[in-house]
Scaffold this motif. Structure first.
Motif, PDB file in Angstrom:
ATOM      1  N   ASP A 176       0.831  -1.211   0.000  1.00 15.52           N
ATOM      2  CA  ASP A 176       0.000   0.000   0.000  1.00 15.52           C
ATOM      3  C   ASP A 176       0.865   1.261   0.000  1.00 15.52           C
ATOM      4  O   ASP A 176       0.610   2.204  -0.747  1.00 15.52           O
ATOM      5  CB  ASP A 176      -0.938   0.025   1.211  1.00 15.52           C
ATOM      6  N   LEU A 177       1.892   1.266   0.841  1.00 13.04           N
ATOM      7  CA  LEU A 177       2.786   2.416   0.926  1.00 13.04           C
ATOM      8  C   LEU A 177       3.515   2.638  -0.397  1.00 13.04           C
ATOM      9  O   LEU A 177       3.596   3.767  -0.890  1.00 13.04           O
ATOM     10  CB  LEU A 177       3.802   2.202   2.048  1.00 13.04           C
ATOM     11  N   PHE A 178       4.014   1.569  -0.992  1.00 13.85           N
ATOM     12  CA  PHE A 178       4.752   1.683  -2.243  1.00 13.85           C
ATOM     13  C   PHE A 178       3.850   2.150  -3.383  1.00 13.85           C
ATOM     14  O   PHE A 178       4.276   2.926  -4.236  1.00 13.85           O
ATOM     15  CB  PHE A 178       5.426   0.359  -2.598  1.00 13.85           C
ATOM     16  N   CYS A 179       2.614   1.699  -3.389  1.00 14.27           N
ATOM     17  CA  CYS A 179       1.662   2.174  -4.401  1.00 14.27           C
ATOM     18  C   CYS A 179       1.389   3.673  -4.226  1.00 14.27           C
ATOM     19  O   CYS A 179       1.290   4.411  -5.209  1.00 14.27           O
ATOM     20  CB  CYS A 179       0.356   1.387  -4.328  1.00 14.27           C
ATOM     21  N   GLU A 180       1.281   4.098  -2.978  1.00  9.33           N
ATOM     22  CA  GLU A 180       1.078   5.520  -2.690  1.00  9.33           C
ATOM     23  C   GLU A 180       2.266   6.347  -3.188  1.00  9.33           C
ATOM     24  O   GLU A 180       2.098   7.388  -3.833  1.00  9.33           O
ATOM     25  CB  GLU A 180       0.902   5.730  -1.186  1.00  9.33           C
ATOM     26  N   THR A 203      10.890  14.246   0.799  1.00  6.70           N
ATOM     27  CA  THR A 203      11.582  14.150   2.083  1.00  6.70           C
ATOM     28  C   THR A 203      10.704  13.428   3.100  1.00  6.70           C
ATOM     29  O   THR A 203      11.199  12.593   3.873  1.00  6.70           O
ATOM     30  CB  THR A 203      11.978  15.556   2.592  1.00  6.70           C
ATOM     31  N   ALA A 204       9.425  13.711   3.091  1.00  7.93           N
ATOM     32  CA  ALA A 204       8.498  13.018   3.991  1.00  7.93           C
ATOM     33  C   ALA A 204       8.458  11.526   3.660  1.00  7.93           C
ATOM     34  O   ALA A 204       8.429  10.679   4.572  1.00  7.93           O
ATOM     35  CB  ALA A 204       7.105  13.633   3.905  1.00  7.93           C
ATOM     36  N   HIS A 205       8.476  11.180   2.368  1.00  8.33           N
ATOM     37  CA  HIS A 205       8.510   9.771   1.964  1.00  8.33           C
ATOM     38  C   HIS A 205       9.789   9.117   2.467  1.00  8.33           C
ATOM     39  O   HIS A 205       9.753   8.004   3.004  1.00  8.33           O
ATOM     40  CB  HIS A 205       8.435   9.641   0.446  1.00  8.33           C
ATOM     41  N   HIS A 206      10.909   9.790   2.276  1.00  7.17           N
ATOM     42  CA  HIS A 206      12.192   9.263   2.757  1.00  7.17           C
ATOM     43  C   HIS A 206      12.135   9.003   4.256  1.00  7.17           C
ATOM     44  O   HIS A 206      12.545   7.944   4.738  1.00  7.17           O
ATOM     45  CB  HIS A 206      13.324  10.247   2.436  1.00  7.17           C
ATOM     46  N   ASP A 207      11.628   9.979   4.993  1.00  9.25           N
ATOM     47  CA  ASP A 207      11.580   9.854   6.452  1.00  9.25           C
ATOM     48  C   ASP A 207      10.690   8.693   6.882  1.00  9.25           C
ATOM     49  O   ASP A 207      11.006   7.988   7.840  1.00  9.25           O
ATOM     50  CB  ASP A 207      11.094  11.163   7.089  1.00  9.25           C
ATOM     51  N   GLU A 208       9.605   8.484   6.152  1.00  9.92           N
ATOM     52  CA  GLU A 208       8.710   7.374   6.479  1.00  9.92           C
ATOM     53  C   GLU A 208       9.384   6.026   6.223  1.00  9.92           C
ATOM     54  O   GLU A 208       9.307   5.112   7.048  1.00  9.92           O
ATOM     55  CB  GLU A 208       7.414   7.490   5.669  1.00  9.92           C
ATOM     56  N   VAL A 209      10.066   5.910   5.095  1.00 10.63           N
ATOM     57  CA  VAL A 209      10.776   4.675   4.773  1.00 10.63           C
ATOM     58  C   VAL A 209      11.890   4.440   5.789  1.00 10.63           C
ATOM     59  O   VAL A 209      12.083   3.318   6.274  1.00 10.63           O
ATOM     60  CB  VAL A 209      11.338   4.723   3.332  1.00 10.63           C
ATOM     61  N   LYS A 210      12.621   5.485   6.150  1.00 12.53           N
ATOM     62  CA  LYS A 210      13.699   5.368   7.133  1.00 12.53           C
ATOM     63  C   LYS A 210      13.152   4.920   8.483  1.00 12.53           C
ATOM     64  O   LYS A 210      13.722   4.043   9.132  1.00 12.53           O
ATOM     65  CB  LYS A 210      14.434   6.700   7.281  1.00 12.53           C
ATOM     66  N   LYS A 211      12.032   5.508   8.889  1.00 10.48           N
ATOM     67  CA  LYS A 211      11.420   5.139  10.171  1.00 10.48           C
ATOM     68  C   LYS A 211      11.038   3.659  10.183  1.00 10.48           C
ATOM     69  O   LYS A 211      11.312   2.949  11.150  1.00 10.48           O
ATOM     70  CB  LYS A 211      10.194   6.018  10.432  1.00 10.48           C
ATOM     71  N   LEU A 212      10.445   3.182   9.100  1.00  9.94           N
ATOM     72  CA  LEU A 212      10.060   1.773   9.022  1.00  9.94           C
ATOM     73  C   LEU A 212      11.290   0.872   9.031  1.00  9.94           C
ATOM     74  O   LEU A 212      11.294  -0.183   9.673  1.00  9.94           O
ATOM     75  CB  LEU A 212       9.222   1.521   7.767  1.00  9.94           C
ATOM     76  N   GLY A 213      12.349   1.267   8.312  1.00  9.94           N
ATOM     77  CA  GLY A 213      13.589   0.491   8.304  1.00  9.94           C
ATOM     78  C   GLY A 213      14.241   0.453   9.671  1.00  9.94           C
ATOM     79  O   GLY A 213      14.724  -0.587  10.118  1.00  9.94           O
ATOM     80  N   ASP A 214      14.255   1.604  10.346  1.00  5.27           N
ATOM     81  CA  ASP A 214      14.826   1.666  11.695  1.00  5.27           C
ATOM     82  C   ASP A 214      14.028   0.803  12.664  1.00  5.27           C
ATOM     83  O   ASP A 214      14.591   0.162  13.549  1.00  5.27           O
ATOM     84  CB  ASP A 214      14.871   3.117  12.206  1.00  5.27           C
ATOM     85  N   LEU A 215      12.719   0.773  12.497  1.00  5.79           N
ATOM     86  CA  LEU A 215      11.861  -0.043  13.354  1.00  5.79           C
ATOM     87  C   LEU A 215      12.161  -1.528  13.155  1.00  5.79           C
ATOM     88  O   LEU A 215      12.216  -2.282  14.129  1.00  5.79           O
ATOM     89  CB  LEU A 215      10.389   0.261  13.057  1.00  5.79           C
ATOM     90  N   CYS A 216      12.399  -1.935  11.909  1.00  4.02           N
ATOM     91  CA  CYS A 216      12.778  -3.330  11.637  1.00  4.02           C
ATOM     92  C   CYS A 216      14.070  -3.676  12.355  1.00  4.02           C
ATOM     93  O   CYS A 216      14.183  -4.728  12.972  1.00  4.02           O
ATOM     94  CB  CYS A 216      12.979  -3.554  10.141  1.00  4.02           C
ATOM     95  N   CYS A 217      15.040  -2.783  12.253  1.00  6.22           N
ATOM     96  CA  CYS A 217      16.341  -3.002  12.887  1.00  6.22           C
ATOM     97  C   CYS A 217      16.189  -3.087  14.408  1.00  6.22           C
ATOM     98  O   CYS A 217      16.758  -3.966  15.051  1.00  6.22           O
ATOM     99  CB  CYS A 217      17.292  -1.877  12.506  1.00  6.22           C
ATOM    100  N   LEU A 218      15.398  -2.202  14.965  1.00  5.52           N
ATOM    101  CA  LEU A 218      15.158  -2.194  16.404  1.00  5.52           C
ATOM    102  C   LEU A 218      14.487  -3.493  16.847  1.00  5.52           C
ATOM    103  O   LEU A 218      14.881  -4.104  17.830  1.00  5.52           O
ATOM    104  CB  LEU A 218      14.301  -0.987  16.793  1.00  5.52           C
ATOM    105  N   ASN A 219      13.482  -3.926  16.093  1.00  9.44           N
ATOM    106  CA  ASN A 219      12.786  -5.169  16.422  1.00  9.44           C
ATOM    107  C   ASN A 219      13.731  -6.365  16.377  1.00  9.44           C
ATOM    108  O   ASN A 219      13.656  -7.257  17.223  1.00  9.44           O
ATOM    109  CB  ASN A 219      11.602  -5.390  15.491  1.00  9.44           C
ATOM    110  N   LYS A 220      14.627  -6.402  15.378  1.00  7.32           N
ATOM    111  CA  LYS A 220      15.595  -7.508  15.295  1.00  7.32           C
ATOM    112  C   LYS A 220      16.529  -7.488  16.491  1.00  7.32           C
ATOM    113  O   LYS A 220      16.859  -8.534  17.044  1.00  7.32           O
ATOM    114  CB  LYS A 220      16.405  -7.400  14.002  1.00  7.32           C
ATOM    115  N   ASN A 221      16.972  -6.298  16.886  1.00  4.73           N
ATOM    116  CA  ASN A 221      17.880  -6.202  18.031  1.00  4.73           C
ATOM    117  C   ASN A 221      17.198  -6.629  19.323  1.00  4.73           C
ATOM    118  O   ASN A 221      17.798  -7.323  20.140  1.00  4.73           O
ATOM    119  CB  ASN A 221      18.421  -4.771  18.171  1.00  4.73           C
TER     120      ASN A 221
END
Length: 162
Positions: A38-42, A136-154
């Motif tokens: 959904d996000l990527f389609c947006e 920039t807002a799109h970048h920040d959203e993707v970065k936030k999701l990526g950081d959340l994945c990393c945090l969850n793995k840790n």
């Protein structure tokens, strides 16, 4: 304002948005997660709108908007789809790749605005700046999701291996 220079600048930004459209189209194929699809389609739709706005401005100036279609796009797309079916569909990897792609797009917009300030009308500068802000807002959203994945793995590693 230099119309010829403005047309070149806008066509370069059209190419950037064409790249984003293809990147998010591929990312949608690669992921199996509905929230990311959904996000990527947006994001893909945002670049289609940007591309349309930029093409309209090029036409107003009497130019011809570029539409980058590679001669072998069918084969390239076929290869991408095949490769996407084989690669590891790790959420974090996908998001990290897209974060970098977003960074490159934002950088191109910033450089375009800085290097061509004198060649663009105030109206065009406003359009490009607003597009840059949304990217920039799109970048920040993707970065936030990526950081959340990393945090969850840790967190998982700490709990599981303790």
């Amino acid at each position: 304002m230099n119309k010829d220079k403005s047309i070149v600048v806008l066509n370069n930004l059209i190419e950037i948005n064409n790249d984003r459209i293809q990147v998010y189209e591929t990312a949608t194929i690669v992921t199996e997660e509905s929230d990311l699809k959904d996000l990527f389609c947006e994001f893909q739709q945002t670049s289609k709108i940007f591309k349309s706005e930029l093409a309209e401005e090029v036409q107003k100036m009497g130019g011809i908007p570029v539409d980058i279609i590679k001669k072998n796009s069918f084969f390239v797309r076929l290869w991408i789809n095949f490769k996407a079916s084989l690669i590891n569909k790790d959420r974090e990897d996908i998001l990290n790749t897209l974060e970098y792609k977003e960074f490159v797009a934002i950088k191109s917009y910033k450089e375009t605005l800085a290097d061509n300030f004198d060649h663009l009308t105030a109206e065009l500068l406003i359009i490009l700046k607003s597009q840059q802000i949304l990217l920039t807002a799109h970048h920040d959203e993707v970065k936030k999701l990526g950081d959340l994945c990393c945090l969850n793995k840790n967190i998982f590693s700490l709990i599981y291996f303790k």
